[in-house]
Design a protein around this motif. Structure first.
Motif, PDB file in Angstrom:
ATOM      1  N   ARG A  42     -11.921   3.207 -16.748  1.00 11.21           N
ATOM      2  CA  ARG A  42     -12.383   3.918 -15.502  1.00 11.21           C
ATOM      3  C   ARG A  42     -11.623   3.305 -14.555  1.00 11.21           C
ATOM      4  O   ARG A  42     -11.635   3.582 -12.896  1.00 11.21           O
ATOM      5  CB  ARG A  42     -13.948   4.347 -14.907  1.00 11.21           C
ATOM      6  CG  ARG A  42     -14.554   4.237 -16.011  1.00 11.21           C
ATOM      7  CD  ARG A  42     -15.040   5.853 -15.480  1.00 11.21           C
ATOM      8  NE  ARG A  42     -15.674   5.754 -14.813  1.00 11.21           N
ATOM      9  CZ  ARG A  42     -16.215   7.189 -14.638  1.00 11.21           C
ATOM     10  NH1 ARG A  42     -15.525   8.257 -14.592  1.00 11.21           N
ATOM     11  NH2 ARG A  42     -16.285   7.379 -12.129  1.00 11.21           N
ATOM     12  N   LEU A  43     -11.255   1.991 -14.740  1.00 10.76           N
ATOM     13  CA  LEU A  43     -10.394   1.659 -13.362  1.00 10.76           C
ATOM     14  C   LEU A  43      -9.373   2.315 -12.894  1.00 10.76           C
ATOM     15  O   LEU A  43      -8.640   2.803 -14.015  1.00 10.76           O
ATOM     16  CB  LEU A  43      -9.770   0.144 -13.599  1.00 10.76           C
ATOM     17  CG  LEU A  43     -10.531  -0.839 -14.284  1.00 10.76           C
ATOM     18  CD1 LEU A  43     -10.054  -2.311 -15.056  1.00 10.76           C
ATOM     19  CD2 LEU A  43     -11.372  -1.841 -12.178  1.00 10.76           C
ATOM     20  N   THR A  44      -8.911   2.631 -11.495  1.00 10.77           N
ATOM     21  CA  THR A  44      -7.387   3.146 -10.660  1.00 10.77           C
ATOM     22  C   THR A  44      -6.561   1.593 -10.630  1.00 10.77           C
ATOM     23  O   THR A  44      -7.180   0.411 -10.930  1.00 10.77           O
ATOM     24  CB  THR A  44      -8.227   3.439  -9.366  1.00 10.77           C
ATOM     25  OG1 THR A  44      -7.861   2.811  -8.890  1.00 10.77           O
ATOM     26  CG2 THR A  44      -8.690   4.139  -9.244  1.00 10.77           C
ATOM     27  N   PRO A  45      -5.347   2.538 -10.807  1.00  8.67           N
ATOM     28  CA  PRO A  45      -4.219   1.141 -11.328  1.00  8.67           C
ATOM     29  C   PRO A  45      -5.169   0.420 -10.142  1.00  8.67           C
ATOM     30  O   PRO A  45      -4.337  -0.941  -9.868  1.00  8.67           O
ATOM     31  CB  PRO A  45      -3.035   2.436 -11.764  1.00  8.67           C
ATOM     32  CG  PRO A  45      -4.027   2.965 -11.694  1.00  8.67           C
ATOM     33  CD  PRO A  45      -5.166   3.740 -11.301  1.00  8.67           C
ATOM     34  N   MET A  46      -4.978   0.699  -8.843  1.00  8.76           N
ATOM     35  CA  MET A  46      -4.971   0.291  -7.459  1.00  8.76           C
ATOM     36  C   MET A  46      -5.290  -1.100  -8.194  1.00  8.76           C
ATOM     37  O   MET A  46      -5.395  -2.219  -7.504  1.00  8.76           O
ATOM     38  CB  MET A  46      -5.311   1.274  -6.443  1.00  8.76           C
ATOM     39  CG  MET A  46      -3.739   0.971  -5.555  1.00  8.76           C
ATOM     40  SD  MET A  46      -3.358  -0.310  -5.557  1.00  8.76           S
ATOM     41  CE  MET A  46      -3.878  -1.202  -4.608  1.00  8.76           C
ATOM     42  N   GLU A  47      -6.612  -0.716  -7.886  1.00  2.87           N
ATOM     43  CA  GLU A  47      -8.117  -1.724  -7.994  1.00  2.87           C
ATOM     44  C   GLU A  47      -8.168  -2.575  -9.184  1.00  2.87           C
ATOM     45  O   GLU A  47      -8.204  -4.035  -9.200  1.00  2.87           O
ATOM     46  CB  GLU A  47      -9.781  -1.245  -8.893  1.00  2.87           C
ATOM     47  CG  GLU A  47      -9.861  -0.174  -8.030  1.00  2.87           C
ATOM     48  CD  GLU A  47     -10.658   0.764  -8.435  1.00  2.87           C
ATOM     49  OE1 GLU A  47     -11.950   1.072  -7.258  1.00  2.87           O
ATOM     50  OE2 GLU A  47     -11.330   0.379  -9.470  1.00  2.87           O
ATOM     51  N   ALA A  48      -7.039  -2.299 -10.319  1.00  6.19           N
ATOM     52  CA  ALA A  48      -6.734  -3.218 -11.685  1.00  6.19           C
ATOM     53  C   ALA A  48      -5.838  -4.030 -10.857  1.00  6.19           C
ATOM     54  O   ALA A  48      -5.542  -5.016 -11.040  1.00  6.19           O
ATOM     55  CB  ALA A  48      -6.140  -2.194 -12.736  1.00  6.19           C
ATOM     56  N   ILE A  49      -4.792  -3.498 -10.056  1.00 10.94           N
ATOM     57  CA  ILE A  49      -3.556  -4.465 -10.029  1.00 10.94           C
ATOM     58  C   ILE A  49      -4.389  -5.504  -9.110  1.00 10.94           C
ATOM     59  O   ILE A  49      -4.254  -6.529  -8.888  1.00 10.94           O
ATOM     60  CB  ILE A  49      -2.150  -3.659  -9.199  1.00 10.94           C
ATOM     61  CG1 ILE A  49      -1.794  -2.945 -10.596  1.00 10.94           C
ATOM     62  CG2 ILE A  49      -1.641  -4.697  -9.395  1.00 10.94           C
ATOM     63  CD1 ILE A  49      -0.721  -2.440 -10.348  1.00 10.94           C
TER      64      ILE A  49
ATOM     65  N   GLY B  82       3.604   6.104  -4.770  1.00  8.99           N
ATOM     66  CA  GLY B  82       4.026   5.315  -6.586  1.00  8.99           C
ATOM     67  C   GLY B  82       2.661   6.580  -7.839  1.00  8.99           C
ATOM     68  O   GLY B  82       2.308   6.242  -8.549  1.00  8.99           O
ATOM     69  N   CYS B  83       2.269   7.042  -6.625  1.00 12.01           N
ATOM     70  CA  CYS B  83       0.714   7.581  -7.341  1.00 12.01           C
ATOM     71  C   CYS B  83      -0.188   6.786  -7.750  1.00 12.01           C
ATOM     72  O   CYS B  83      -1.372   6.714  -8.796  1.00 12.01           O
ATOM     73  CB  CYS B  83       0.247   8.621  -7.919  1.00 12.01           C
ATOM     74  SG  CYS B  83       1.930   9.590  -7.445  1.00 12.01           S
ATOM     75  N   LEU B  84      -0.242   4.938  -8.143  1.00 12.53           N
ATOM     76  CA  LEU B  84      -1.233   4.688  -7.910  1.00 12.53           C
ATOM     77  C   LEU B  84      -2.165   4.526  -7.372  1.00 12.53           C
ATOM     78  O   LEU B  84      -3.504   4.069  -7.730  1.00 12.53           O
ATOM     79  CB  LEU B  84      -0.648   2.636  -7.934  1.00 12.53           C
ATOM     80  CG  LEU B  84       0.368   2.995  -9.099  1.00 12.53           C
ATOM     81  CD1 LEU B  84       1.699   1.655  -9.295  1.00 12.53           C
ATOM     82  CD2 LEU B  84       0.093   3.319 -10.900  1.00 12.53           C
ATOM     83  N   ASP B  85      -1.988   5.180  -5.627  1.00 13.62           N
ATOM     84  CA  ASP B  85      -3.392   4.827  -4.888  1.00 13.62           C
ATOM     85  C   ASP B  85      -3.183   6.337  -4.067  1.00 13.62           C
ATOM     86  O   ASP B  85      -2.039   6.841  -4.245  1.00 13.62           O
ATOM     87  CB  ASP B  85      -3.400   3.582  -4.164  1.00 13.62           C
ATOM     88  CG  ASP B  85      -4.498   3.270  -3.351  1.00 13.62           C
ATOM     89  OD1 ASP B  85      -5.574   3.938  -3.849  1.00 13.62           O
ATOM     90  OD2 ASP B  85      -4.544   2.018  -2.919  1.00 13.62           O
TER      91      ASP B  85
ATOM     92  N   VAL C  65       1.219  -1.522   0.257  1.00 13.45           N
ATOM     93  CA  VAL C  65      -0.217  -0.097  -0.202  1.00 13.45           C
ATOM     94  C   VAL C  65       1.190   1.457   0.231  1.00 13.45           C
ATOM     95  O   VAL C  65       0.589   2.487  -1.152  1.00 13.45           O
ATOM     96  CB  VAL C  65      -1.344  -0.046   1.110  1.00 13.45           C
ATOM     97  CG1 VAL C  65      -1.954   1.654   0.796  1.00 13.45           C
ATOM     98  CG2 VAL C  65      -2.144  -0.926   1.347  1.00 13.45           C
ATOM     99  N   LEU C  66       2.050   1.210   1.115  1.00 12.85           N
ATOM    100  CA  LEU C  66       2.315   2.474   1.074  1.00 12.85           C
ATOM    101  C   LEU C  66       3.726   2.775  -0.691  1.00 12.85           C
ATOM    102  O   LEU C  66       3.292   3.671  -0.816  1.00 12.85           O
ATOM    103  CB  LEU C  66       3.615   1.866   2.191  1.00 12.85           C
ATOM    104  CG  LEU C  66       4.977   3.586   2.047  1.00 12.85           C
ATOM    105  CD1 LEU C  66       4.121   4.736   2.535  1.00 12.85           C
ATOM    106  CD2 LEU C  66       6.099   3.383   3.515  1.00 12.85           C
TER     107      LEU C  66
END
Lengths: 237, 394
Positions: B382-389, A55-58, A49-50
């Motif tokens: 529309r998927l956020t990268p996090m959701e997708a991964i 990485g601005c993915l979340d 998560v960190l």
């Protein structure tokens, strides 16, 4: 040394019904330009998560994050995409290579999105750098685990990022191959690239300059290994 | 590398599925192109056939006028008869240039090739009047005279099939011992298949003294067809059919059949579209993690949508090309099928495949791909990268 990643009070809360789960809790995280940082901790401690937040993915629920001097909170998706393209290279545990593309094409893929001019010699240079010069036309299915991860590292390098974020890059590899990947990381770091690597292996983590230990979403320890190694060397001398 | 190469290579990943989707699109486009090509050709061919009668109005015995018109055009037995009295009444109407009587009859004769008994059509005609109606007729040999006996004319195709030549004497059937004195030059219409004898001879052979089946009418002024047919309708026991009516009615009937076919095709296209959407959604779902990775390495939502849309359009475009090619090659087969479904079919081939139609089919397949790809593209972008991964995390 200037700070390339500067995170303060990062908190990430996930909600499951009425329950709130703290994936990260008031995390302060600093990485200097050109530093090699490792993050270790048990499963579920919030390492990935960190890394994703960094990485601005979340997006964090609370707290601030500055990347290469840019405050990321409040940035639109379009700007975040640009920020990732220009600054960050990602390496994943499962490699995530596209099976129908050759090693060369997988490395070339980010150029399709960044519209940067990726000439052939630049791709050749990356292939040489990750030691895949003679495997460039092979499909992922024809490569070993270590080679696939080197393709993934090449892909992370093609856009010339400032930082490489790697999530368990050796999680699927045997110890010999893992060591080679870390050697490659160290070599990249020696050329000035900043590296943040999440790993389960304390042995590999200790090769970094700095090692953060995470537990229950909080940083419980930060060891300056470079400083300790320096002191140890002095002691021996 | 570009989006198209990426799409093409990705479609190779699941070859079986890609092939089935290609086929689905190709079949839908084949049927669409064939039907549309038949549609325009049908009208053209029907027009040609009606005009080749050289007649403006047909007067036939009361009954179904369109059945009668169809029989006159293709040959057959009209079950009722008009009389010389009717002909006289018609001839007296103002505005009529020519009213010529005809007795059309069927007879059974031996086929020269197979030796089997087959039905033939013979027209009893007044030769001079018929020549005026069909000014394009040319003959090898000569025409017969209206009061000449034991002679006949035959159509070119019929002559070729039965090995007739000038001077051939018929060996069997009701026209036994009749001599062929003339063979019509190819007309390209139904006349190529008929026998022609004088009206008097036809009436004698079939024992239909003073009886006629049709009176073909040519008016002086084409603009007054309606007025003349109104006058004709006042005569009892006859049915008046104008060629415009025949055309209109046949086109209407064909139109209904066509609407039905179009509906079937529309349903086929919708089913095919849902099939494509389903395939795409499946493919998108399978690749969620991959899209997450792409976002992590710098792809925007728009880039992901572009990848999905390029794949779909590529898929339907190739399907469209295959479908159009199959339609070009196989249109004769489909013509046979469609002919069976239409209430009236002209004799000639009515496939008319224009370049515009081919372009339309290809553009249509691209639009189909675009529409089918919209939802999957929107969903994946529309998927956020996090959701997708995370969605695919092991």
């Amino acid at each position: 040394m200037s700070e390339i990643i500067e995170a303060k009070n990062l908190t990430k809360i996930y909600r499951r019904g009425r329950e709130e789960i703290y994936a990260l809790k008031d995390v302060d995280f600093l990485v200097n330009n050109g530093e090699f940082v490792s993050i270790i901790g048990p499963s579920g401690s919030g390492k990935t998560v960190l890394l994703n937040v960094l990485g601005c993915l979340d997006t964090p629920t609370k707290g601030s994050l500055r990347l290469n001097g840019i405050e990321t909170s409040g940035l639109k998706e379009k700007d975040l995409v640009r920020l990732r393209q220009d600054n960050i290279g990602f390496v994943f545990q499962q490699f995530y290579l596209i099976p129908t593309l050759t090693a060369r094409e997988n490395i070339e893929l980010p150029l399709l999105f960044s519209r940067k001019n990726g000439n052939r010699s630049r791709i050749d240079e990356i292939l040489e750098r990750v030691d895949l010069g003679n495997r460039s036309e092979h499909l992922p299915g024809q490569l070993s685990g270590g080679e696939m991860q080197r393709v993934a590292i090449g892909r992370a390098l093609i856009n010339d990022p400032e930082i490489i974020l790697a999530d368990e890059p050796t999680g699927n590899l045997d110890s010999g191959t893992s060591k080679k990947i870390f050697d490659l990381f160290r070599e990249l770091n020696n050329h000035g690239l900043t590296l943040v690597v999440v790993t389960h292996s304390p042995e590999l983590a200790r090769q970094a300059h700095k090692m953060y230990t995470l537990s229950d979403g909080q940083i419980v320890r930060c060891e300056d290994l470079a400083c300790r190694r320096f002191k140890y060397t002095l002691h021996i001398l | 590398m570009n989006f198209l190469t990426l799409a093409a290579k990705n479609l190779l990943r699941r070859r079986g599925r890609t092939l089935l989707t290609f086929l689905g699109v190709a079949i839908a486009i084949t049927v669409l192109v064939s039907l549309l090509s038949l549609n325009s050709g049908y009208e053209k061919e029907l027009n040609k056939e009606v005009n080749s009668l050289g007649v403006h109005i047909l007067a036939v015995p009361k009954g179904c006028p369109y059945e009668a018109a169809s029989l006159v055009m293709h040959g057959g037995v009209i079950p009722d008869y008009l009389s010389a009295f009717d002909l006289e009444n018609i001839s007296n109407i103002k505005g009529i240039d020519l009213a010529t009587p005809m007795l059309m009859h069927q007879f059974i004769g031996k086929d020269a090739m197979s030796g089997e008994d087959v039905p033939y059509v013979v027209f009893g005609i007044k030769i001079d009047e018929t020549k005026r109606l069909k000014s394009w007729w040319k003959v090898e040999g000569r025409y017969f005279d209206d009061n000449e006996t034991g002679v006949m004319l035959v159509g070119r195709s019929l002559a070729e099939e039965q090995n007739y030549s000038i001077g051939t004497v018929m060996l069997s059937g009701p026209f036994k011992n009749f001599t062929i004195v003339g063979i019509l030059e190819q007309t390209g219409d139904q006349d190529d298949q008929f026998h022609f004898v004088s009206l008097a001879e036809a009436q004698r052979v079939f024992n239909k003294k003073n009886k006629i089946t049709t009176i073909a009418v040519k008016v002086k002024d084409v603009g007054k067809i309606a007025a003349v047919s109104e006058q004709l309708e006042k005569i009892p026991d006859i049915q008046v059919v104008t060629m415009t009516q025949i055309m209109g009615t046949i086109m209407n009937l064909a139109g209904s059949a066509r609407s039905l076919l179009l509906t079937v095709i529309a349903i086929a296209l919708i089913i095919s579209a849902f099939g494509i959407i389903n395939t795409l959604l499946m493919s998108v779902n399978e690749r969620t993690r991959e899209f997450g990775m792409m976002k992590a390495i710098g792809a925007s939502g728009m880039d992901i949508a572009k990848i999905v849309l390029t794949e779909t359009i590529f898929l339907t475009f190739i399907g469209g090309i295959i479908g159009t090619l199959v339609a070009i090659v196989g249109s004769n087969l489909i013509e046979g099928f469609v002919k069976g479904m239409l209430p009236y079919s002209p004799k000639g081939s009515f496939v008319s495949l224009s370049p515009e139609l081919v372009v339309f089919a290809l553009v249509f397949s691209v639009i189909l791909g675009f529409l089918c790809g919209l939802y999957p593209a929107f969903k994946s972008s529309r998927l956020t990268p996090m959701e997708a991964i995370r969605s695919g995390a092991d």
